[in-house]
Scaffold this motif. Sequence first.
Motif, PDB file in Angstrom:
ATOM      1  N   HIS A 143       6.151   0.333   3.792  1.00 30.48           N
ATOM      2  CA  HIS A 143       7.433   0.515   2.898  1.00 30.48           C
ATOM      3  C   HIS A 143       8.252  -0.554   3.083  1.00 30.48           C
ATOM      4  O   HIS A 143       9.022  -1.140   2.080  1.00 30.48           O
ATOM      5  N   GLU A 144       8.833  -0.902   4.430  1.00 27.80           N
ATOM      6  CA  GLU A 144       9.663  -2.004   4.831  1.00 27.80           C
ATOM      7  C   GLU A 144       9.274  -3.336   4.423  1.00 27.80           C
ATOM      8  O   GLU A 144      10.145  -4.400   3.988  1.00 27.80           O
ATOM      9  N   CYS A 145       8.107  -3.636   4.438  1.00 21.90           N
ATOM     10  CA  CYS A 145       7.528  -5.081   4.300  1.00 21.90           C
ATOM     11  C   CYS A 145       6.567  -5.306   3.269  1.00 21.90           C
ATOM     12  O   CYS A 145       6.270  -6.623   3.024  1.00 21.90           O
ATOM     13  N   GLY A 146       6.304  -4.405   2.333  1.00 27.59           N
ATOM     14  CA  GLY A 146       5.451  -4.648   1.263  1.00 27.59           C
ATOM     15  C   GLY A 146       3.936  -4.935   1.536  1.00 27.59           C
ATOM     16  O   GLY A 146       3.339  -5.328   0.597  1.00 27.59           O
ATOM     17  N   ILE A 147       3.462  -4.265   2.558  1.00 25.60           N
ATOM     18  CA  ILE A 147       2.129  -4.022   2.673  1.00 25.60           C
ATOM     19  C   ILE A 147       1.351  -3.350   1.626  1.00 25.60           C
ATOM     20  O   ILE A 147       1.891  -2.186   1.267  1.00 25.60           O
ATOM     21  N   THR A 148       0.291  -3.806   1.190  1.00 25.96           N
ATOM     22  CA  THR A 148      -0.487  -3.265   0.091  1.00 25.96           C
ATOM     23  C   THR A 148      -1.552  -2.051   0.433  1.00 25.96           C
ATOM     24  O   THR A 148      -2.247  -2.492   1.616  1.00 25.96           O
ATOM     25  N   PRO A 149      -1.777  -1.416  -0.328  1.00 31.29           N
ATOM     26  CA  PRO A 149      -3.131  -0.881   0.036  1.00 31.29           C
ATOM     27  C   PRO A 149      -4.362  -1.408   0.066  1.00 31.29           C
ATOM     28  O   PRO A 149      -5.433  -1.333   0.974  1.00 31.29           O
ATOM     29  N   ALA A 150      -4.598  -2.523  -0.684  1.00 35.57           N
ATOM     30  CA  ALA A 150      -5.592  -3.388  -0.769  1.00 35.57           C
ATOM     31  C   ALA A 150      -5.664  -4.088   0.629  1.00 35.57           C
ATOM     32  O   ALA A 150      -6.658  -4.204   1.213  1.00 35.57           O
ATOM     33  N   MET A 151      -4.606  -4.674   1.173  1.00 39.17           N
ATOM     34  CA  MET A 151      -4.452  -5.184   2.610  1.00 39.17           C
ATOM     35  C   MET A 151      -5.159  -4.154   3.627  1.00 39.17           C
ATOM     36  O   MET A 151      -5.734  -4.405   4.425  1.00 39.17           O
ATOM     37  N   ALA A 152      -4.718  -2.825   3.442  1.00 35.18           N
ATOM     38  CA  ALA A 152      -5.037  -1.852   4.592  1.00 35.18           C
ATOM     39  C   ALA A 152      -6.599  -1.431   4.310  1.00 35.18           C
ATOM     40  O   ALA A 152      -7.327  -1.497   5.409  1.00 35.18           O
TER      41      ALA A 152
ATOM     42  N   ALA B 254       0.260   8.001   4.226  1.00 31.81           N
ATOM     43  CA  ALA B 254       1.140   7.035   4.713  1.00 31.81           C
ATOM     44  C   ALA B 254       1.755   6.214   3.696  1.00 31.81           C
ATOM     45  O   ALA B 254       3.132   5.930   3.438  1.00 31.81           O
ATOM     46  N   PHE B 255       0.914   5.595   2.608  1.00 33.31           N
ATOM     47  CA  PHE B 255       1.271   4.744   1.723  1.00 33.31           C
ATOM     48  C   PHE B 255       2.246   5.521   0.626  1.00 33.31           C
ATOM     49  O   PHE B 255       3.157   5.300   0.072  1.00 33.31           O
ATOM     50  N   ALA B 256       2.002   6.861   0.485  1.00 26.65           N
ATOM     51  CA  ALA B 256       2.748   7.696  -0.340  1.00 26.65           C
ATOM     52  C   ALA B 256       3.940   8.270   0.135  1.00 26.65           C
ATOM     53  O   ALA B 256       4.738   9.056  -0.422  1.00 26.65           O
ATOM     54  N   GLY B 257       4.139   7.895   1.594  1.00 25.07           N
ATOM     55  CA  GLY B 257       5.467   8.347   2.213  1.00 25.07           C
ATOM     56  C   GLY B 257       5.480   9.970   2.702  1.00 25.07           C
ATOM     57  O   GLY B 257       6.564  10.398   2.825  1.00 25.07           O
ATOM     58  N   GLN B 258       4.037  10.309   2.962  1.00 20.28           N
ATOM     59  CA  GLN B 258       4.212  11.768   3.227  1.00 20.28           C
ATOM     60  C   GLN B 258       3.948  11.829   4.687  1.00 20.28           C
ATOM     61  O   GLN B 258       3.228  10.848   5.232  1.00 20.28           O
TER      62      GLN B 258
END
Length: 317
Positions: free
Chosen positions: A100-109, A81-85
């Motif tokens: 993508h729209e809001c800048g949520i990071t992998p670290a947050m997830a 999902a983070f890779a846009g796939q």
Amino acid sequence: MAFDRPALVAHARDTIREGSKSFAAASRLFGRTTRERVWLLYAWCRRCDDLADAQELGGTLGDQAGAQDRLAEIRDLTAKAFAGQPTGDPCFDAFGLVAHECGITPAMAEDVIAGFALDADGWRPQSEGDMMRYCFHVAGAVGVMMAVVMGVPARREDILDRACDLGLAFQLANIARDVAEDAEAGRCYLPAEWLAEKGIPESEIMAPRQRPALAELAARLVALSQQHEQASRIGAAQLGFRQRWAILSAAGIYGAIATEVGRRGEAAWDERVHTSGRAKLGFVAKGLAAALLRPPRMDALPKWNRRQLAAMAREPG
């Protein structure tokens, strides 16, 4: 990112309506863009939780065999999902879109996924700090992402701290309310030290003779929840009006669950505590009034805070 946004939003809307009537009610108060983004984020949270627990929309826990495989699937789909796939799952596609729209990071997830990892390992909290660390993962970290979705910039650490407080308050209320359900599923989120203080073996946590002591522990959880809920209102005051109204309404709805668990005492687990539709409307009205007023003052913030818990979460074990 070539996803069908309207279709993902519609799926996320249906997911929150089925998965959490309380959050669905509060989300209607946001402006359209924020409301849709909240739905998209919720869909991922709900789907991760369902995958981790082998359940459907928060229902009865399924067979817990293969928990590590399901955890790996959550991490794999989230990475895609983070890779846009495309992931083949609309809830994870929804997350990729809102990230993508809001800048949520992998670290947050990963802060959230780490909570599922604790359950997959059969983890039990030994101390109050352990319990609060778990609450951070499964709810406080979600509160931080919700704040980001609402447009709170990363530099506003003070608001993110208070958003985490609201998540902590929600989860503490959940733990108090769901003691019986968790015990039936072979889980316990009350600290072992608390149980030992009251002489309650985990294997007997729902025994009738343990109810008076268990009610005292529930009251302790409720008090913690209320402290964090009050702190969250300070952060809500820094948000836009509609966002403030939605957050304060949600705080009222979940705060009522904690209050009712405390009020029922030993009878708190005879039937599941919930908030009626009429009561939710009342809390929406109270949220409106609160949104127009200054937040209550606090002499001191809660003992546990976001940065402290995040640091604990990154310690080994």
